[in-house]
Design a protein around this motif. Structure first.
Motif, PDB file in Angstrom:
ATOM      1  N   GLU A  83      75.043  40.007 -31.833  1.00 18.03           N
ATOM      2  CA  GLU A  83      75.265  38.567 -32.042  1.00 18.03           C
ATOM      3  C   GLU A  83      74.386  38.196 -33.227  1.00 18.03           C
ATOM      4  O   GLU A  83      73.186  38.461 -33.217  1.00 18.03           O
ATOM      5  CB  GLU A  83      74.865  37.776 -30.804  1.00 18.03           C
ATOM      6  CG  GLU A  83      74.701  36.283 -31.016  1.00 18.03           C
ATOM      7  CD  GLU A  83      75.951  35.563 -31.486  1.00 18.03           C
ATOM      8  OE1 GLU A  83      75.855  34.842 -32.500  1.00 18.03           O
ATOM      9  OE2 GLU A  83      77.011  35.712 -30.856  1.00 18.03           O
ATOM     10  N   CYS A  84      74.963  37.600 -34.253  1.00 18.36           N
ATOM     11  CA  CYS A  84      74.175  37.397 -35.470  1.00 18.36           C
ATOM     12  C   CYS A  84      74.221  35.975 -36.018  1.00 18.36           C
ATOM     13  O   CYS A  84      73.971  35.758 -37.202  1.00 18.36           O
ATOM     14  CB  CYS A  84      74.588  38.404 -36.528  1.00 18.36           C
ATOM     15  SG  CYS A  84      76.320  38.444 -36.908  1.00 18.36           S
ATOM     16  N   ALA A  85      74.482  34.976 -35.174  1.00 18.31           N
ATOM     17  CA  ALA A  85      74.579  33.597 -35.655  1.00 18.31           C
ATOM     18  C   ALA A  85      73.307  33.149 -36.373  1.00 18.31           C
ATOM     19  O   ALA A  85      73.378  32.603 -37.486  1.00 18.31           O
ATOM     20  CB  ALA A  85      74.904  32.645 -34.503  1.00 18.31           C
ATOM     21  N   ARG A  86      72.157  33.339 -35.759  1.00 13.49           N
ATOM     22  CA  ARG A  86      70.913  32.869 -36.376  1.00 13.49           C
ATOM     23  C   ARG A  86      70.636  33.597 -37.691  1.00 13.49           C
ATOM     24  O   ARG A  86      70.256  32.975 -38.686  1.00 13.49           O
ATOM     25  CB  ARG A  86      69.737  33.016 -35.416  1.00 13.49           C
ATOM     26  CG  ARG A  86      68.460  32.411 -35.965  1.00 13.49           C
ATOM     27  CD  ARG A  86      67.307  32.417 -34.956  1.00 13.49           C
ATOM     28  NE  ARG A  86      66.205  31.620 -35.440  1.00 13.49           N
ATOM     29  CZ  ARG A  86      66.097  30.311 -35.325  1.00 13.49           C
ATOM     30  NH1 ARG A  86      67.032  29.628 -34.687  1.00 13.49           N
ATOM     31  NH2 ARG A  86      65.062  29.665 -35.817  1.00 13.49           N
ATOM     32  N   ALA A  87      70.843  34.903 -37.707  1.00 11.09           N
ATOM     33  CA  ALA A  87      70.601  35.682 -38.925  1.00 11.09           C
ATOM     34  C   ALA A  87      71.485  35.186 -40.071  1.00 11.09           C
ATOM     35  O   ALA A  87      71.029  35.065 -41.207  1.00 11.09           O
ATOM     36  CB  ALA A  87      70.838  37.167 -38.656  1.00 11.09           C
ATOM     37  N   LEU A  88      72.750  34.895 -39.767  1.00 13.52           N
ATOM     38  CA  LEU A  88      73.649  34.385 -40.803  1.00 13.52           C
ATOM     39  C   LEU A  88      73.202  33.009 -41.296  1.00 13.52           C
ATOM     40  O   LEU A  88      73.203  32.752 -42.496  1.00 13.52           O
ATOM     41  CB  LEU A  88      75.079  34.315 -40.267  1.00 13.52           C
ATOM     42  CG  LEU A  88      75.735  35.662 -39.975  1.00 13.52           C
ATOM     43  CD1 LEU A  88      77.047  35.450 -39.234  1.00 13.52           C
ATOM     44  CD2 LEU A  88      75.943  36.456 -41.253  1.00 13.52           C
ATOM     45  N   MET A  91      70.253  33.504 -43.395  1.00 14.01           N
ATOM     46  CA  MET A  91      70.455  34.499 -44.459  1.00 14.01           C
ATOM     47  C   MET A  91      69.390  35.591 -44.377  1.00 14.01           C
ATOM     48  O   MET A  91      68.805  35.986 -45.378  1.00 14.01           O
ATOM     49  CB  MET A  91      70.454  33.823 -45.834  1.00 14.01           C
ATOM     50  CG  MET A  91      71.543  32.781 -46.010  1.00 14.01           C
ATOM     51  SD  MET A  91      73.209  33.474 -46.032  1.00 14.01           S
ATOM     52  CE  MET A  91      73.200  34.323 -47.590  1.00 14.01           C
ATOM     53  N   LYS A  92      69.153  36.079 -43.157  1.00 19.28           N
ATOM     54  CA  LYS A  92      68.165  37.133 -42.935  1.00 19.28           C
ATOM     55  C   LYS A  92      68.866  38.391 -42.462  1.00 19.28           C
ATOM     56  O   LYS A  92      69.840  38.335 -41.713  1.00 19.28           O
ATOM     57  CB  LYS A  92      67.133  36.703 -41.900  1.00 19.28           C
ATOM     58  CG  LYS A  92      66.182  35.647 -42.406  1.00 19.28           C
ATOM     59  CD  LYS A  92      65.017  35.508 -41.470  1.00 19.28           C
ATOM     60  CE  LYS A  92      63.947  34.643 -42.097  1.00 19.28           C
ATOM     61  NZ  LYS A  92      62.757  34.589 -41.265  1.00 19.28           N
ATOM     62  N   LEU A  93      68.330  39.514 -42.873  1.00 16.04           N
ATOM     63  CA  LEU A  93      68.888  40.809 -42.495  1.00 16.04           C
ATOM     64  C   LEU A  93      67.893  41.578 -41.635  1.00 16.04           C
ATOM     65  O   LEU A  93      67.552  42.716 -41.936  1.00 16.04           O
ATOM     66  CB  LEU A  93      69.238  41.621 -43.746  1.00 16.04           C
ATOM     67  CG  LEU A  93      70.342  41.059 -44.621  1.00 16.04           C
ATOM     68  CD1 LEU A  93      70.481  41.855 -45.910  1.00 16.04           C
ATOM     69  CD2 LEU A  93      71.654  41.054 -43.856  1.00 16.04           C
TER      70      LEU A  93
END
Length: 133
Positions: A83-88, A91-93
């Protein structure tokens, strides 16, 4: 207002645009909707020929057609099987940002997430949704 306001995130991209209701188990693009836990989602990381899935706000996208980006060795491989909502939004990888926690996001960060959601809806099939284990 903040991202944690009720319904704020979906004012621009209605939930109906994401996938069919869980009861139907089929999305508008004809793919069977899988119900996956976060633990099950982790298996879809592109390793050993597995499909590459990622989740945004609980909707699972099959990004296997962009394996060069999201699969092993790709620029965005950190998102594979997560789940990558916060990362997107940020803009963090990094793995720590791969979560559905949107608390504390600015309106600009919410807009960034919206832009990513629109991109995924246009480019990739919704194949599942994350459920509680």
């Amino acid at each position: 207002h903040s991202a944690t306001s009720s319904g704020c995130l979906w004012e621009l991209v209605p939930v109906s645009c994401m996938a069919a209701s869980p009861e139907s188990h089929a999305s508008a693009n004809g793919h069977q909707i899988k119900q996956l836990t976060i633990a099950e989602l982790k298996a879809y990381n592109g390793v050993e020929g597995q499909p590459v899935y990622l989740s945004v706000r609980g909707q699972v996208f099959d990004v296997s057609t962009a394996r060069d980006f999201y699969g092993p060795g790709g620029s965005y491989e950190v998102f594979a099987g997560k789940e990558c909502a916060r990362a997107l939004a940020l803009m963090k990888l990094d793995v720590e940002s791969c979560t559905d926690d949107l608390s504390g996001l600015t309106d600009r960060q919410v807009q960034t997430l919206q832009d990513w959601i629109r991109k995924f809806i246009r480019k990739y099939p919704v194949v599942g949704q994350v459920i509680q284990s």
